[in-house]
Design a protein around this motif. Sequence first.
Motif, PDB file in Angstrom:
ATOM      1  N   ILE A   1      48.326  72.619  19.485  1.00 41.55           N
ATOM      2  CA  ILE A   1      49.000  73.840  19.907  1.00 41.55           C
ATOM      3  C   ILE A   1      50.500  73.594  19.851  1.00 41.55           C
ATOM      4  N   TYR A   2      51.245  74.560  19.320  1.00 41.94           N
ATOM      5  CA  TYR A   2      52.678  74.384  19.125  1.00 41.94           C
ATOM      6  C   TYR A   2      53.442  74.518  20.433  1.00 41.94           C
ATOM      7  N   ALA A   3      54.516  73.738  20.539  1.00 37.82           N
ATOM      8  CA  ALA A   3      55.421  73.796  21.690  1.00 37.82           C
ATOM      9  C   ALA A   3      56.832  74.017  21.174  1.00 37.82           C
ATOM     10  N   MET A   4      57.513  75.001  21.746  1.00 38.51           N
ATOM     11  CA  MET A   4      58.853  75.357  21.276  1.00 38.51           C
ATOM     12  C   MET A   4      59.841  75.316  22.436  1.00 38.51           C
ATOM     13  N   PRO A   5      61.084  74.922  22.172  1.00 41.92           N
ATOM     14  CA  PRO A   5      62.110  74.915  23.215  1.00 41.92           C
ATOM     15  C   PRO A   5      62.309  76.314  23.794  1.00 41.92           C
ATOM     16  N   GLY A   6      62.465  76.368  25.102  1.00 39.02           N
ATOM     17  CA  GLY A   6      62.690  77.639  25.765  1.00 39.02           C
ATOM     18  C   GLY A   6      61.444  78.470  25.965  1.00 39.02           C
ATOM     19  N   MET A   7      60.272  77.892  25.670  1.00 42.63           N
ATOM     20  CA  MET A   7      59.023  78.652  25.804  1.00 42.63           C
ATOM     21  C   MET A   7      57.959  77.784  26.478  1.00 42.63           C
ATOM     22  N   GLN A   8      56.953  78.442  27.049  1.00 40.72           N
ATOM     23  CA  GLN A   8      55.846  77.760  27.703  1.00 40.72           C
ATOM     24  C   GLN A   8      54.533  78.152  27.030  1.00 40.72           C
ATOM     25  N   THR A   9      53.617  77.200  26.948  1.00 38.54           N
ATOM     26  CA  THR A   9      52.276  77.503  26.471  1.00 38.54           C
ATOM     27  C   THR A   9      51.288  76.638  27.249  1.00 38.54           C
ATOM     28  N   LYS A  10      50.011  76.843  27.008  1.00 40.54           N
ATOM     29  CA  LYS A  10      48.972  76.113  27.738  1.00 40.54           C
ATOM     30  C   LYS A  10      47.905  75.613  26.781  1.00 40.54           C
ATOM     31  N   MET A  11      47.195  74.605  27.228  1.00 43.96           N
ATOM     32  CA  MET A  11      45.979  74.176  26.548  1.00 43.96           C
ATOM     33  C   MET A  11      44.998  73.691  27.608  1.00 43.96           C
ATOM     34  N   ASN A  12      43.816  74.274  27.614  1.00 41.34           N
ATOM     35  CA  ASN A  12      42.746  73.849  28.512  1.00 41.34           C
ATOM     36  C   ASN A  12      41.684  73.113  27.718  1.00 41.34           C
ATOM     37  N   MET A  13      41.155  72.065  28.303  1.00 41.31           N
ATOM     38  CA  MET A  13      40.097  71.280  27.663  1.00 41.31           C
ATOM     39  C   MET A  13      39.293  70.577  28.743  1.00 41.31           C
ATOM     40  N   THR A  14      38.189  69.990  28.340  1.00 42.00           N
ATOM     41  CA  THR A  14      37.406  69.130  29.216  1.00 42.00           C
ATOM     42  C   THR A  14      37.253  67.780  28.545  1.00 42.00           C
ATOM     43  N   THR A  15      37.546  66.723  29.278  1.00 43.33           N
ATOM     44  CA  THR A  15      37.436  65.380  28.707  1.00 43.33           C
ATOM     45  C   THR A  15      35.966  65.009  28.529  1.00 43.33           C
ATOM     46  N   GLY A  16      35.736  63.921  27.783  1.00 41.40           N
ATOM     47  CA  GLY A  16      34.379  63.450  27.547  1.00 41.40           C
ATOM     48  C   GLY A  16      34.139  62.116  28.219  1.00 41.40           C
ATOM     49  N   GLU A  17      33.439  61.241  27.515  1.00 42.80           N
ATOM     50  CA  GLU A  17      33.125  59.917  28.046  1.00 42.80           C
ATOM     51  C   GLU A  17      34.349  59.005  27.991  1.00 42.80           C
ATOM     52  N   LEU A  18      34.215  57.814  28.586  1.00 42.92           N
ATOM     53  CA  LEU A  18      35.311  56.842  28.643  1.00 42.92           C
ATOM     54  C   LEU A  18      35.769  56.487  27.234  1.00 42.92           C
ATOM     55  N   ALA A  19      37.093  56.476  27.033  1.00 43.57           N
ATOM     56  CA  ALA A  19      37.619  56.178  25.704  1.00 43.57           C
ATOM     57  C   ALA A  19      39.117  55.953  25.773  1.00 43.57           C
ATOM     58  N   GLN A  20      39.620  55.228  24.786  1.00 48.92           N
ATOM     59  CA  GLN A  20      41.058  55.091  24.574  1.00 48.92           C
ATOM     60  C   GLN A  20      41.396  55.836  23.292  1.00 48.92           C
ATOM     61  N   LEU A  21      42.185  56.880  23.422  1.00 49.99           N
ATOM     62  CA  LEU A  21      42.479  57.779  22.316  1.00 49.99           C
ATOM     63  C   LEU A  21      43.963  57.759  21.993  1.00 49.99           C
ATOM     64  N   GLU A  22      44.304  58.477  20.938  1.00 54.20           N
ATOM     65  CA  GLU A  22      45.703  58.627  20.552  1.00 54.20           C
ATOM     66  C   GLU A  22      46.007  60.102  20.346  1.00 54.20           C
ATOM     67  N   GLY A  23      47.108  60.535  20.937  1.00 57.06           N
ATOM     68  CA  GLY A  23      47.603  61.876  20.695  1.00 57.06           C
ATOM     69  C   GLY A  23      48.920  61.776  19.950  1.00 57.06           C
ATOM     70  N   PHE A  24      49.306  62.858  19.316  1.00 55.70           N
ATOM     71  CA  PHE A  24      50.559  62.797  18.558  1.00 55.70           C
ATOM     72  C   PHE A  24      51.076  64.192  18.254  1.00 55.70           C
ATOM     73  N   ASN A  25      52.263  64.217  17.705  1.00 54.92           N
ATOM     74  CA  ASN A  25      52.882  65.444  17.246  1.00 54.92           C
ATOM     75  C   ASN A  25      52.497  65.646  15.789  1.00 54.92           C
ATOM     76  N   SER A  26      51.862  66.773  15.475  1.00 50.94           N
ATOM     77  CA  SER A  26      51.450  67.025  14.091  1.00 50.94           C
ATOM     78  C   SER A  26      52.428  67.934  13.357  1.00 50.94           C
ATOM     79  N   GLN A  27      53.560  68.238  13.984  1.00 48.14           N
ATOM     80  CA  GLN A  27      54.580  69.067  13.342  1.00 48.14           C
ATOM     81  C   GLN A  27      55.702  68.172  12.826  1.00 48.14           C
ATOM     82  N   PHE A  28      55.815  68.042  11.503  1.00 45.77           N
ATOM     83  CA  PHE A  28      56.872  67.199  10.931  1.00 45.77           C
ATOM     84  C   PHE A  28      58.225  67.722  11.387  1.00 45.77           C
ATOM     85  N   ASN A  29      59.007  66.854  12.039  1.00 43.39           N
ATOM     86  CA  ASN A  29      60.253  67.350  12.633  1.00 43.39           C
ATOM     87  C   ASN A  29      61.360  66.300  12.682  1.00 43.39           C
ATOM     88  N   GLY A  30      61.440  65.465  11.674  1.00 43.37           N
ATOM     89  CA  GLY A  30      62.630  64.631  11.629  1.00 43.37           C
ATOM     90  C   GLY A  30      62.379  63.153  11.458  1.00 43.37           C
TER      91      GLY A  30
END
Length: 284
Positions: free
Chosen positions: A151-180
Amino acid sequence: MSPLGPIAAAEKSHMIVFFLWMLPVCLPILIGLPWILIKYRRKGGTGAYHPEWSHSTLAEAVIWGGSSVAVVILGVLVWMNTISEDPYKHTGANPIKVQVVGSEWKWMFIYPGKMASVNKVVLPENTPVEFDITATGAMQSFWIPRLAGQIYAMPGMQTKMNMTTGELAQLEGFNSQFNGAAFPLDKFEVDVVTKAQYDAFLQEPRKPWADLLTQFKKVATWDGPQIFDAPPKGWWDKASMNPDLANEGGAAILPDAAPEQKKIDDAIRNELHISQNQSQGDAQ
């Protein structure tokens, strides 16, 4: 394609369904084109030449009717799935609330009234979570692929994301918007842990909030995850409307000779070297 939470599992299911519904449209083209090229080739072709033939109602009906039906069905499925998986809709009662600030090229996570962290978010297993998301400087795209979509995030604006986690795990999150310049480094750790481990995480030793804010404004990238005190009440709302509270003018474009740019270049080279030498299983 290896979902951990129910939202990601539903998205995987949608992708498979959409793929199967597109086969009646795509397969005739993929199969028919080489068949026609071979059968009607100039030398050695076996297809009969009919220069007067120009139209077939049956062919028109099959080609346009079949593809139209597939597009209508896909449109209905997309609409239904979009409504059912609205990121603003809670996935369970009493979700854990986490406020997110994306910046070039790091992520701040705030557990309101409890603590804050940079480039690390810890969540209890099988628990609904509500992320409030904003950004400073360049636009970001918040994504934890095995838990939910981006979900995109922009300066000066608010957004939300709801989810439910699963089983025990070590994951990686990242920015998928190429920006510099440091986009390849724009990642964060996601640990899905037991309830006891989550409670222990909230009690871990931390540094003062003022240290986080000073350093967050100063640097373009962050060296490893760190834990800090929570900000004053209402700080995230103020920062979402006034990004300069967390960012001094943005850092997406840095002079080539800047010390920070050299540091970023070195870090990217190290990151690419590590990624290229990982096994496929480790990379996943």
